[in-house]
Enzyme design. Structure first.
Site, PDB file in Angstrom:
ATOM      1  N   LYS A  87       0.847  -1.195   0.000  1.00 26.32           N
ATOM      2  CA  LYS A  87       0.000   0.000   0.000  1.00 26.32           C
ATOM      3  C   LYS A  87       0.879   1.241   0.000  1.00 26.32           C
ATOM      4  O   LYS A  87       1.748   1.410   0.871  1.00 26.32           O
ATOM      5  CB  LYS A  87      -0.892  -0.051   1.250  1.00 26.32           C
TER       6      LYS A  87
HETATM    7  C1  E4P Z   1      -8.401   2.232   3.545  1.00 25.49           C
HETATM    8  O1  E4P Z   1      -7.676   1.355   3.170  1.00 25.49           O
HETATM    9  C2  E4P Z   1      -8.366   2.793   4.889  1.00 25.49           C
HETATM   10  O2  E4P Z   1      -7.734   1.859   5.718  1.00 25.49           O
HETATM   11  C3  E4P Z   1      -9.720   3.005   5.514  1.00 25.49           C
HETATM   12  O3  E4P Z   1     -10.778   2.557   4.697  1.00 25.49           O
HETATM   13  C4  E4P Z   1      -9.916   4.351   6.112  1.00 25.49           C
HETATM   14  O4  E4P Z   1     -11.194   4.390   6.726  1.00 25.49           O
HETATM   15  P1  E4P Z   1     -11.594   5.497   7.800  1.00 25.49           P
HETATM   16  O5  E4P Z   1     -11.788   6.783   7.084  1.00 25.49           O
HETATM   17  O6  E4P Z   1     -12.869   4.981   8.400  1.00 25.49           O
HETATM   18  O7  E4P Z   1     -10.456   5.578   8.779  1.00 25.49           O
END
Ligand code: E4P
Length: 219
Positions: A87
């Site tokens: 990522k």
């Molecule tokens: C995406 O990969 C992120 O980990 C995640 O969806 C962020 O979500 P949040 O805005 O609820 O923290």
């Protein structure tokens, strides 16, 4: 449509996997911290533990923000297990890193996507997935779902292989809307997936069926 679970909690990952509908896992540094995971060795071991539960596609995020650092970290993450997807944040050096990992045959998930332009750039650089954040856009009065639809449309125009991984999904309606606009993947907390199960008419209908069966059997 693929379902990923957005957590680093091993019990929740196991529960989602046992349900039989889980296609992958996404994590981020905040989710790892929430589980109290810190230190390079512990982080790598935790990713390995996640990979041991699921069949494929475990997103593991780099911490470095420079090209050389992202390449070094991402390469080490990819070596943990074939299931790892590296990522990478949507920043200038991140775009270069996406291109590098694409040429190495290592899958990537470009995260922190908040505009169609960023999604276009990530696809051009060969990202396997882009993660547009719906909930965080909604939080600041932008339409997160509109962004998902826009990216799906652009990728279809040019047959990009990059998959739209809708992230920051807060409730079951987000998930359903993503299905309507054609997101390839949704990543969300376990409660969003189990939320799809619920309907009061299912509960009352089942109660009636069981009561009628018992009556007919003279119980
Ligand atoms: C995406 O990969 C992120 O980990 C995640 O969806 C962020 O979500 P949040 O805005 O609820 O923290």
């Amino acid at each position: 449509m693929k379902f990923f679970i957005d957590t680093a909690n091993l019990d929740e990952i196991r529960e989602a996997y046992d349900l039989g509908v889980l296609d992958g896992v996404t994590t981020n540094p905040s989710l790892m911290a929430k589980e109290g995971i810190s230190g390079d060795a512990n982080v790598l071991a935790h990713y390995k533990a996640i990979c041991n539960i699921v069949d494929d596609k475990v997103s593991a995020e780099v911490i470095a923000t420079d090209f050389a650092g992202m390449v070094k970290e991402g390469t080490a993450l990819a070596k943990i297990d074939d299931k790892i997807v590296v990522k990478i944040p949507m920043i200038k050096d991140g775009v270069k890193a996406l291109k590098y990992f694409h040429s190495e045959g290592i899958r990537t998930n470009c995260t922190l996507i908040f505009s169609a332009g960023q999604a276009l750039l990530a696809a051009k650089a060969g990202a396997s997935y882009v993660s547009p954040f719906i909930g965080r856009l909604d939080d600041i009065s932008y339409d997160g779902m509109e962004l998902i639809a826009q990216i799906v449309h652009i990728y279809q125009n040019y047959d990009f292989e990059t998959e739209v991984l809708a992230a920051s999904v807060r409730h079951s309606m987000h998930l359903l809307k993503c299905a309507e606009v054609g997101a390839d993947v949704v990543t969300c907390p376990l409660k969003v997936i189990t939320g799809l199960l619920k309907h009061p008419l299912t509960d009352s209908g089942l109660a009636t069926f069981l009561a009628d069966h018992a009556k007919a059997a003279g119980k």
